[in-house]
Design an enzyme around this catalytic site. Structure first.
Site, mmCIF file in Angstrom:
data_model
loop_
_atom_site.group_PDB
_atom_site.id
_atom_site.type_symbol
_atom_site.label_atom_id
_atom_site.label_comp_id
_atom_site.label_asym_id
_atom_site.label_seq_id
_atom_site.Cartn_x
_atom_site.Cartn_y
_atom_site.Cartn_z
ATOM 1 N N ASP A 1 -7.011 -1.264 -4.719
ATOM 2 C CA ASP A 1 -8.102 -0.916 -3.800
ATOM 3 C C ASP A 1 -8.994 0.162 -4.404
ATOM 4 O OD1 ASP A 1 -6.998 -2.657 -1.925
ATOM 5 O OD2 ASP A 1 -5.847 -1.070 -0.953
ATOM 6 N N ASP B 1 0.856 -1.188 0.000
ATOM 7 C CA ASP B 1 0.000 0.000 0.000
ATOM 8 C C ASP B 1 0.887 1.232 0.000
ATOM 9 O OD1 ASP B 1 -2.471 -1.362 0.095
ATOM 10 O OD2 ASP B 1 -2.286 -1.615 2.261
#
Length: 216
Positions: free
Chosen positions: A181, A147
């Protein structure tokens, strides 16, 4: 291939951006390292997670394996669904939204399935290495999801009258996420936003087909 070109192109573009960004971050940044893109409203902040989207966790090593396998089964199901919808001429916008979800899910599957094999462990002191001589940091299906997107748009305090959270600080948007995401979230949001249009057109099209069959 008619009807497949745009969904496949969208899936390819999302996967390319997602994986290129993750690999660059993995090879060039240390854990916790960050730099600003749009001041303090959008930053690159490198972190990894063992679980689900937006940094959520799920049940240790056994949970990690279950989640990875579940993702693979889910992606196979979504891929079959896209093929079915294209063959049956579903709304093109709806198909592209599902393709976004498929691409996002597949992007995170690549991390959890292969990154543990291909990369050394990221640390707070040095970036990871690709194909290290000593081998990767985890076995197949046990890799960590990369991330890097962090968007703390605004901060404040919950009003004192709100139960449990009254007076506490809040930050929107707190979780660190990635391109995959984002693709999943955008796909789901667009389906919810335009569902009446998508399914109304689908209903009208089926009525038209049924009318033609009856007339014949």
């Amino acid at each position: 291939m008619k009807g497949y070109t745009k969904p496949l192109a969208l899936i390819f573009i999302v996967l390319l951006i997602d994986q290129v960004s993750k690999i660059w971050v993995k090879l060039n940044m240390t854990l916790g390292q960050e730099f600003n893109i749009l001041g303090h409203k959008l930053m690159i902040h490198f972190t990894e997670n063992n679980g689900m989207a937006f940094g959520m966790e799920f049940g240790g090593e056994a949970g990690k394996l279950f989640l990875s396998l579940f993702r693979i089964v889910a992606v196979i199901g979504i891929g079959y669904g896209i093929t079915y919808m294209i063959k049956n001429k579903y709304n093109r916008g709806f198909i592209l939204n599902v393709a976004l979800i498929f691409a996002g899910a597949l992007g995170n599957i690549l991390d959890s399935t292969f990154y543990g094999i291909f990369f050394s462990e990221s640390s707070w002191y040095e970036p990871a290495k690709l194909f290290p001589a000593e081998g990767g940091y985890a076995s197949i299906f046990h890799g960590k999801v990369v991330d890097m997107l962090y968007a703390p748009l605004f901060a404040g305090n919950y009003p004192s009258w709100i139960p449990f959270f009254g007076g506490q600080d809040f930050l929107f948007f707190r979780p660190v996420f990635n391109v995959a995401d984002s693709a999943i979230s955008i796909g789901v949001a667009l389906i919810l936003l335009y569902q009446k249009r998508y399914f109304k057109e689908e209903h009208l099209e089926k009525e038209s087909i049924n009318s033609e069959i009856i007339e014949d």
